[in-house]
Design a protein around this motif. Structure first.
Motif, mmCIF file in Angstrom:
data_model
loop_
_atom_site.group_PDB
_atom_site.id
_atom_site.type_symbol
_atom_site.label_atom_id
_atom_site.label_comp_id
_atom_site.label_asym_id
_atom_site.label_seq_id
_atom_site.Cartn_x
_atom_site.Cartn_y
_atom_site.Cartn_z
ATOM 1 N N THR A 49 -3.902 10.118 -10.087
ATOM 2 C CA THR A 49 -5.189 10.681 -9.928
ATOM 3 C C THR A 49 -5.183 12.120 -10.284
ATOM 4 O OG1 THR A 49 -5.555 9.258 -7.946
ATOM 5 C CG2 THR A 49 -6.780 11.280 -7.986
ATOM 6 N N VAL A 50 -3.953 12.698 -9.717
ATOM 7 C CA VAL A 50 -3.894 14.386 -10.228
ATOM 8 C C VAL A 50 -3.704 14.776 -11.530
ATOM 9 C CG1 VAL A 50 -1.989 16.275 -10.295
ATOM 10 C CG2 VAL A 50 -2.542 14.748 -8.160
ATOM 11 N N TYR A 51 -3.220 13.829 -12.498
ATOM 12 C CA TYR A 51 -3.214 14.006 -13.878
ATOM 13 C C TYR A 51 -4.428 13.223 -14.706
ATOM 14 C CZ TYR A 51 1.271 16.004 -13.373
ATOM 15 O OH TYR A 51 2.480 16.758 -13.393
ATOM 16 N N GLY A 52 -5.286 12.848 -13.729
ATOM 17 C CA GLY A 52 -6.467 12.327 -14.493
ATOM 18 C C GLY A 52 -7.562 13.323 -14.288
ATOM 19 N N MET A 53 -7.375 14.353 -13.812
ATOM 20 C CA MET A 53 -8.498 15.493 -13.596
ATOM 21 C C MET A 53 -8.576 16.257 -14.693
ATOM 22 S SD MET A 53 -7.853 16.819 -9.595
ATOM 23 C CE MET A 53 -5.971 17.208 -9.958
ATOM 24 N N ALA A 109 0.797 -1.181 0.099
ATOM 25 C CA ALA A 109 0.014 0.122 -0.177
ATOM 26 C C ALA A 109 0.852 1.309 -0.002
ATOM 27 C CB ALA A 109 -0.921 -0.024 1.259
ATOM 28 N N VAL A 110 2.092 1.373 0.684
ATOM 29 C CA VAL A 110 2.975 2.356 0.900
ATOM 30 C C VAL A 110 3.654 2.633 -0.647
ATOM 31 C CG1 VAL A 110 4.948 3.362 1.676
ATOM 32 C CG2 VAL A 110 3.366 2.204 3.201
ATOM 33 N N LEU A 111 3.880 1.521 -1.490
ATOM 34 C CA LEU A 111 4.528 1.822 -2.758
ATOM 35 C C LEU A 111 3.839 2.311 -3.591
ATOM 36 C CD1 LEU A 111 7.046 -1.380 -2.367
ATOM 37 C CD2 LEU A 111 7.625 0.749 -1.967
ATOM 38 N N PHE A 112 2.474 1.674 -3.720
ATOM 39 C CA PHE A 112 1.731 1.888 -4.707
ATOM 40 C C PHE A 112 0.836 3.319 -4.401
ATOM 41 C CE2 PHE A 112 2.288 -2.432 -5.495
ATOM 42 C CZ PHE A 112 2.579 -2.417 -6.891
ATOM 43 N N LEU A 113 0.911 3.998 -3.331
ATOM 44 C CA LEU A 113 0.076 5.052 -3.186
ATOM 45 C C LEU A 113 0.425 6.290 -3.878
ATOM 46 C CD1 LEU A 113 -2.315 6.632 -1.401
ATOM 47 C CD2 LEU A 113 -0.519 6.731 0.535
ATOM 48 N N PRO A 114 1.948 6.611 -3.893
ATOM 49 C CA PRO A 114 2.434 7.714 -4.469
ATOM 50 C C PRO A 114 1.952 7.646 -5.967
ATOM 51 C CG PRO A 114 4.002 7.064 -3.090
ATOM 52 C CD PRO A 114 3.010 5.883 -3.009
ATOM 53 N N PRO A 115 2.264 6.637 -6.617
ATOM 54 C CA PRO A 115 1.919 6.571 -8.148
ATOM 55 C C PRO A 115 0.457 6.753 -8.343
ATOM 56 C CG PRO A 115 2.571 4.499 -7.450
ATOM 57 C CD PRO A 115 3.042 5.444 -6.456
ATOM 58 N N LEU A 158 -1.591 19.114 -19.980
ATOM 59 C CA LEU A 158 -2.213 18.314 -20.733
ATOM 60 C C LEU A 158 -1.986 18.444 -22.369
ATOM 61 C CD1 LEU A 158 -5.731 19.091 -19.220
ATOM 62 C CD2 LEU A 158 -4.682 16.835 -19.086
ATOM 63 N N HIS A 159 -1.456 19.856 -22.647
ATOM 64 C CA HIS A 159 -1.068 20.039 -23.837
ATOM 65 C C HIS A 159 0.495 20.022 -24.192
ATOM 66 C CE1 HIS A 159 -5.079 21.328 -24.477
ATOM 67 N NE2 HIS A 159 -5.076 22.187 -23.570
ATOM 68 N N TRP A 160 1.139 19.370 -23.012
ATOM 69 C CA TRP A 160 2.465 19.324 -23.370
ATOM 70 C C TRP A 160 2.980 17.954 -24.074
ATOM 71 C CZ3 TRP A 160 6.277 18.005 -18.622
ATOM 72 C CH2 TRP A 160 7.602 18.271 -19.193
ATOM 73 N N THR A 161 3.776 18.010 -24.794
ATOM 74 C CA THR A 161 4.308 16.871 -25.761
ATOM 75 C C THR A 161 4.827 15.901 -24.848
ATOM 76 O OG1 THR A 161 4.688 18.276 -27.657
ATOM 77 C CG2 THR A 161 5.716 16.109 -27.572
ATOM 78 N N PHE A 162 5.494 16.283 -24.002
ATOM 79 C CA PHE A 162 6.202 15.035 -23.123
ATOM 80 C C PHE A 162 5.358 15.002 -21.546
ATOM 81 C CE2 PHE A 162 9.667 16.949 -25.667
ATOM 82 C CZ PHE A 162 10.231 15.871 -26.156
ATOM 83 N N GLY A 163 4.303 15.279 -21.718
ATOM 84 C CA GLY A 163 3.398 15.309 -20.435
ATOM 85 C C GLY A 163 3.202 13.606 -20.186
ATOM 86 N N TYR A 164 2.695 12.806 -21.014
ATOM 87 C CA TYR A 164 2.475 11.497 -20.701
ATOM 88 C C TYR A 164 3.968 10.951 -20.288
ATOM 89 C CZ TYR A 164 1.065 6.669 -21.510
ATOM 90 O OH TYR A 164 0.827 5.231 -21.172
ATOM 91 N N PRO A 165 4.991 11.041 -21.078
ATOM 92 C CA PRO A 165 6.209 10.138 -20.612
ATOM 93 C C PRO A 165 6.624 10.669 -19.170
ATOM 94 C CG PRO A 165 6.504 10.715 -22.782
ATOM 95 C CD PRO A 165 5.232 11.528 -22.383
ATOM 96 N N PHE A 166 6.425 12.269 -19.006
ATOM 97 C CA PHE A 166 6.797 12.676 -17.641
ATOM 98 C C PHE A 166 6.014 11.973 -16.519
ATOM 99 C CE2 PHE A 166 5.921 16.154 -14.330
ATOM 100 C CZ PHE A 166 7.101 15.973 -13.771
ATOM 101 N N ALA A 167 4.605 11.986 -16.647
ATOM 102 C CA ALA A 167 3.768 11.392 -15.687
ATOM 103 C C ALA A 167 4.173 9.922 -15.343
ATOM 104 C CB ALA A 167 2.324 11.451 -16.322
#
Length: 335
Positions: free
Chosen positions: A293-297, A282-288, A305-314
């Motif tokens: 959750t943040v980037y799912g908003m 639970a501790v290991l998977f809580l941060p990801p 959202l419009h950044w080219t490297f946004g997905y790899p960065f997440a």
């Protein structure tokens, strides 16, 4: 069933018909007709099964005329596949006859004829037969206690030395885990084994107590003072053996309690290990999960959202948020 025993050159001779020199009448789950026949031959009253089950000492040990009535608890079935049971056995002793009434078939009674064949001089009178029977009963209790010691030693080695219960030198069938059993199946098998040893030890302690009272009553109430000094010495030896076995039984009871507590403690440790795994996961998977959750908003003013490297960065942020806690926990020795 009724059996008659008379002394012979090779010990006791069994017969289904009463003879003039019969000294031992053995009643095994007798019928009313067999009880009447034994009463006519021995000249005593045969107690009923309900009278044998009385727990008061005065109802188990008493004298009626010249006959001694003595009831003891004898463990039967200790070496079989079924659970052992405690059976009441009554000894009715007169100057000429010994009448035993029982509703079970303990091992000492089955092997007593062979015992008398090896020592025919110790089975010539009713008193000597009773002495030999008591010695056989006490010896059987000693054998069962020794078997219990061996079992406890194997359990102790399995718990504290081998590291795995299933590697102990025991019968595989007794340790095969149940597919539907919850929790650690090996430790559940240990608990069952300890429970069986503890239950048997409690029955043996009760048996030793009743036999000890019987021996003391017999020694004080020897009918006609028919026992010689050497046979009185055998009674004293039986009492000494009973005291020694009682102390041994108490020590075995302490070992059973210790192993029971140790097994329960190990079960708690295994359960804590399982909870620890879930807690760390639970501790290991809580941060990801938080990053996702943040980037799912879906808000309008989110520059990533419009950044080219946004997905790899997440994705990289999720992996890093998992690896960093893992390394930290590893260095702390929690993994």
């Amino acid at each position: 069933m009724i059996k008659f025993f008379a002394p012979g050159e090779d010990g006791l001779q069994q017969s289904d018909v009463a003879t003039q020199n019969v000294v031992w009448i053995d009643l095994h789950a007798p019928t009313p007709e067999e009880e009447t026949l034994a009463e006519q031959i021995a000249g005593v009253d045969v107690p009923s099964r309900s009278e044998m089950a009385e727990i008061e000492e005065t109802a188990r040990l008493y004298k009626d005329g010249e006959a001694l009535y003595m009831t003891a608890v004898i463990v039967t079935g200790a070496s079989g596949s079924r659970p052992p049971v405690s059976a009441d056995v009554t000894f009715v002793l007169t100057r000429r006859h010994l009448v035993t009434i029982r509703y079970a078939d303990p091992s000492p009674f089955r092997k007593f004829a062979a015992h008398c064949a090896m020592q025919p001089g110790q089975c010539g009178t009713s008193e000597l037969i009773l002495l030999s029977l008591l010695e056989t009963v006490v010896a059987r209790v000693a054998d069962i206690l020794e078997t219990g010691d061996t079992t406890l030693d194997e359990l102790s080695a399995a718990l504290f030395q081998n590291g795995d219960v299933e590697q102990a030198s025991l019968k595989p069938a007794a340790w095969r885990p149940s597919p539907s059993a919850g929790g650690p199946p090996n430790l559940k098998a240990v608990l069952r084994k300890i429970g069986r040893v503890g239950a048997l030890e409690a029955k043996l302690r009760q048996s030793l107590l009743t036999v000890s009272r019987l021996v003391g009553f017999f020694r004080q109430s020897d009918p006609g003072k028919g026992l010689a000094l050497e046979h009185l010495a055998r009674l004293v030896e039986i009492e000494r053996d009973i005291r020694s076995l009682s102390e041994h039984s108490a020590q075995q009871s302490a070992s059973v309690s210790f192993l029971l507590e140790a097994t329960l403690g190990m079960i708690d440790i295994e359960q804590n290990e399982i909870i620890k795994v879930f807690s760390i996961a639970a501790v290991l998977f809580l941060p990801p999960t938080l990053v996702g959750t943040v980037y799912g908003m879906n808000f309008d003013n989110m520059p990533e959202l419009h950044w080219t490297f946004g997905y790899p960065f997440a994705l990289l942020l999720m992996v890093a948020s998992t690896v960093v806690p893992y390394v930290w926990l590893k260095r702390r020795g929690w993994l």
